[in-house]
Write an enzyme that holds these catalytic residues in place. Structure first.
Site, PDB file in Angstrom:
ATOM      1  N   CYS A 153       0.838  -1.208   0.000  1.00  0.00           N
ATOM      2  CA  CYS A 153       0.000   0.000   0.000  1.00  0.00           C
ATOM      3  C   CYS A 153       0.869   1.253   0.000  1.00  0.00           C
ATOM      4  CB  CYS A 153      -0.907  -0.005   1.234  1.00  0.00           C
ATOM      5  SG  CYS A 153      -1.710   1.578   1.526  1.00  0.00           S
ATOM      6  N   CYS A 193       0.384   3.268   3.533  1.00  0.00           N
ATOM      7  CA  CYS A 193       0.749   2.732   4.851  1.00  0.00           C
ATOM      8  C   CYS A 193       2.071   3.347   5.332  1.00  0.00           C
ATOM      9  CB  CYS A 193       0.874   1.207   4.786  1.00  0.00           C
ATOM     10  SG  CYS A 193      -0.693   0.334   4.986  1.00  0.00           S
ATOM     11  N   HIS A 232      -4.411   0.367   7.816  1.00  0.00           N
ATOM     12  CA  HIS A 232      -4.868   0.182   6.440  1.00  0.00           C
ATOM     13  C   HIS A 232      -6.338  -0.234   6.355  1.00  0.00           C
ATOM     14  CE1 HIS A 232      -4.174  -0.829   2.182  1.00  0.00           C
ATOM     15  NE2 HIS A 232      -4.881  -1.913   2.396  1.00  0.00           N
ATOM     16  N   ASN A 245     -13.277   9.805  -1.602  1.00  0.00           N
ATOM     17  CA  ASN A 245     -13.845   8.763  -2.463  1.00  0.00           C
ATOM     18  C   ASN A 245     -13.660   7.461  -1.725  1.00  0.00           C
ATOM     19  OD1 ASN A 245     -14.499  10.259  -4.741  1.00  0.00           O
ATOM     20  ND2 ASN A 245     -12.430  10.079  -5.550  1.00  0.00           N
ATOM     21  N   SER A 263      -8.655   4.581  -5.388  1.00  0.00           N
ATOM     22  CA  SER A 263      -7.557   3.743  -5.869  1.00  0.00           C
ATOM     23  C   SER A 263      -7.035   2.835  -4.765  1.00  0.00           C
ATOM     24  CB  SER A 263      -6.430   4.650  -6.383  1.00  0.00           C
ATOM     25  OG  SER A 263      -6.032   5.546  -5.364  1.00  0.00           O
ATOM     26  N   HIS A 282      -7.010   2.097   1.886  1.00  0.00           N
ATOM     27  CA  HIS A 282      -6.456   2.771   3.076  1.00  0.00           C
ATOM     28  C   HIS A 282      -7.277   4.043   3.342  1.00  0.00           C
ATOM     29  CE1 HIS A 282      -2.801   3.191   5.721  1.00  0.00           C
ATOM     30  NE2 HIS A 282      -3.503   4.292   5.965  1.00  0.00           N
ATOM     31  N   HIS A 307      -8.453   7.462   3.639  1.00  0.00           N
ATOM     32  CA  HIS A 307      -7.822   8.735   3.288  1.00  0.00           C
ATOM     33  C   HIS A 307      -8.831   9.630   2.590  1.00  0.00           C
ATOM     34  CE1 HIS A 307      -7.691   6.596  -0.575  1.00  0.00           C
ATOM     35  NE2 HIS A 307      -7.562   7.776  -1.170  1.00  0.00           N
ATOM     36  N   GLN A 349      -8.921  13.524   0.102  1.00  0.00           N
ATOM     37  CA  GLN A 349      -8.095  14.431  -0.679  1.00  0.00           C
ATOM     38  C   GLN A 349      -8.533  15.866  -0.417  1.00  0.00           C
ATOM     39  OE1 GLN A 349      -7.072  13.540  -4.724  1.00  0.00           O
ATOM     40  NE2 GLN A 349      -8.177  11.603  -4.647  1.00  0.00           N
TER      41      GLN A 349
HETATM   42  P1  H2U Z   1      -8.320   8.300  -4.370  1.00  0.00           P
HETATM   43  O1  H2U Z   1      -8.744   9.167  -3.209  1.00  0.00           O
HETATM   44  O2  H2U Z   1      -9.242   8.429  -5.533  1.00  0.00           O
HETATM   45  O3  H2U Z   1      -8.106   6.881  -3.947  1.00  0.00           O
HETATM   46  O4  H2U Z   1      -6.897   8.843  -4.862  1.00  0.00           O
HETATM   47  C1  H2U Z   1      -5.722   8.789  -4.101  1.00  0.00           C
HETATM   48  C2  H2U Z   1      -4.812   9.921  -4.490  1.00  0.00           C
HETATM   49  O5  H2U Z   1      -3.471   9.587  -4.093  1.00  0.00           O
HETATM   50  C3  H2U Z   1      -4.746  10.193  -5.995  1.00  0.00           C
HETATM   51  O6  H2U Z   1      -5.131  11.535  -6.212  1.00  0.00           O
HETATM   52  C4  H2U Z   1      -2.568  10.103  -5.021  1.00  0.00           C
HETATM   53  C5  H2U Z   1      -3.277  10.001  -6.356  1.00  0.00           C
HETATM   54  O7  H2U Z   1      -2.817  10.991  -7.234  1.00  0.00           O
HETATM   55  N1  H2U Z   1      -1.321   9.334  -4.942  1.00  0.00           N
HETATM   56  C6  H2U Z   1      -0.149   9.963  -4.550  1.00  0.00           C
HETATM   57  O8  H2U Z   1      -0.139  11.164  -4.326  1.00  0.00           O
HETATM   58  N2  H2U Z   1       0.994   9.227  -4.424  1.00  0.00           N
HETATM   59  C7  H2U Z   1       1.089   7.903  -4.721  1.00  0.00           C
HETATM   60  O9  H2U Z   1       2.132   7.319  -4.559  1.00  0.00           O
HETATM   61  C8  H2U Z   1      -0.090   7.184  -5.242  1.00  0.00           C
HETATM   62  C9  H2U Z   1      -1.387   7.944  -5.266  1.00  0.00           C
HETATM   63 ZN    ZN Z   2      -2.338   1.113   3.687  1.00  0.00          ZN
END
Ligand code: H2U
Ligand code: ZN
Length: 338
Positions: free
Chosen positions: A50, A53, A113, A153, A161, A164, A166, A168
């Protein structure tokens, strides 16, 4: 005689000025909707693959610190970049564009996670609320930032994606479409009636009671009268306040409490970790007073009638007006029953 619980009608969203078509008689129709594979539910507390993490390397190459509470970092694949120079483009009033500077961040809610808001402790969720307040405050202080959008999301069905926990934060110079529509409505209401649209709405929902899903001393969760998504909800601050930074200590705890209770109810509805997009709408940070704003959050979950049957906004809804079958009152009743 016309029956609001059975007969087709449209309802107005006073926050956006848009209508939704409600067709309760159609809840009997045989079509079952698309069946989605239920996502594998059990996740480990730590996942070595992940990118969120603690201690792990992100896709962009940076390494996460061994964080023990919340953790904020600049999005490695940011949609907006600070320092973007100001440029405008216009051609015969038809081709109109402008540059958009901004900052995108990712906020990990917990080092664990496998947690969700519904399963986090009230103490840990309070730290998430505190982090939102800090982020809102510091981004608001940036003269290049006019609006701070905090959103989550949740679940693969919503395109998240990573499981975990989180959210934005996308902070831009300009006010994005949705808050911009709401701002126009809040301002127009204030000019016309001298009151706050959402203070009045909170009072009406409290007295009608039939669309209430959760409540505590400082917040109310309702399926809005004008909800588009089957189990859409809105979390409304009971006190008139424009933004997260105006929450009192007790209100911060109450926000953590109502978010946990609302999402736990979602999870119980179909016995699955409920997918959704959620986010806060609040005062722009463009330097104006914006006392017309009233802090609230929207939850937009895609599920329709089981863990695997989702609603699509397609066809008539893309080309004409969004439509729902189950009434908001019936959806609230279902959410209250679990
Ligand atoms: P979601 O909230 O849709 O899962 O998106 C996760 C965000 O994490 C996504 O905007 C960022 C992606 O650009 N990300 C990073 O900043 N670093 C990473 O190593 C992978 C994902
Ligand atoms: Zn994680």
């Amino acid at each position: 005689m016309f029956d609001w619980n059975q007969d087709p009608h449209r309802r107005l969203n006073p926050l956006t000025g848009e209508w939704v078509l409600v067709s309760p008689h159609r809840t009997q129709r045989p079509w079952q909707g698309q069946i989605e594979e239920p996502a594998a539910e059990t996740q480990p507390e730590y996942d070595p693959t992940c990118y969120l993490c603690p201690g792990n390397t992100r896709a962009g190459g940076a390494r996460n610190p061994p964080y023990t509470s919340t953790f904020v970092f600049d999005n490695d694949f940011a949609a907006l970049k600070p320092g973007t120079p100001h440029e405008c483009f216009e051609h015969e009033d038809l081709l109109v564009a402008e540059s958009e500077p901004g900052i995108c961040r990712v906020v990990c809610f917990s080092p664990k996670h496998n947690l969700t808001i519904a399963r986090m402790s009230p103490e840990d969720l309070r730290k998430v609320v505190d982090t939102w307040v800090e982020q809102y405050r510091s981004l608001a202080a940036d003269p290049n930032i006019g609006y701070v959008q905090i959103f989550e999301n949740r679940g693969a069905m919503m395109g998240a994606s990573n499981p975990h926990p989180h959210c934005q934060i996308w902070a831009s110079r300009d006010i994005p479409n949705e808050p911009s529509k709401e701002q126009a409505s809040l301002l127009a209401w204030r000019e016309r009636k001298g009151t706050c649209l959402l203070c009045e709405y909170e009072r009406v929902e409290q007295s009608e009671a039939k669309r209430i899903v959760e409540a505590n001393e400082h917040f109310l969760t309702v399926v809005p009268f004008w909800a588009v998504w089957p189990f859409e909800t809105m979390v409304i601050a009971r006190r008139h306040m424009a933004s997260l930074d105006q929450l009192s200590d007790a209100e911060r705890d109450a926000l953590a409490n109502i978010l946990k209770r609302t999402t736990a109810r979602y999870d119980r509805l179909f016995g699955v970790s409920f997918p959704y997009s959620m986010g806060f709408h609040q005062r722009p940070t463009d330097g104006g007073a914006h006392d017309e704003w009233h802090l609230h959050a929207h939850f937009y979950p895609p599920l329709l009638r089981s863990a695997t049957v989702r609603k699509f906004l397609v066809g008539y809804e893309m080309l004409a007006t969004p439509q729902r079958d189950i009434t908001p009152e019936a959806a609230a009743e279902q959410l209250r029953a679990v």
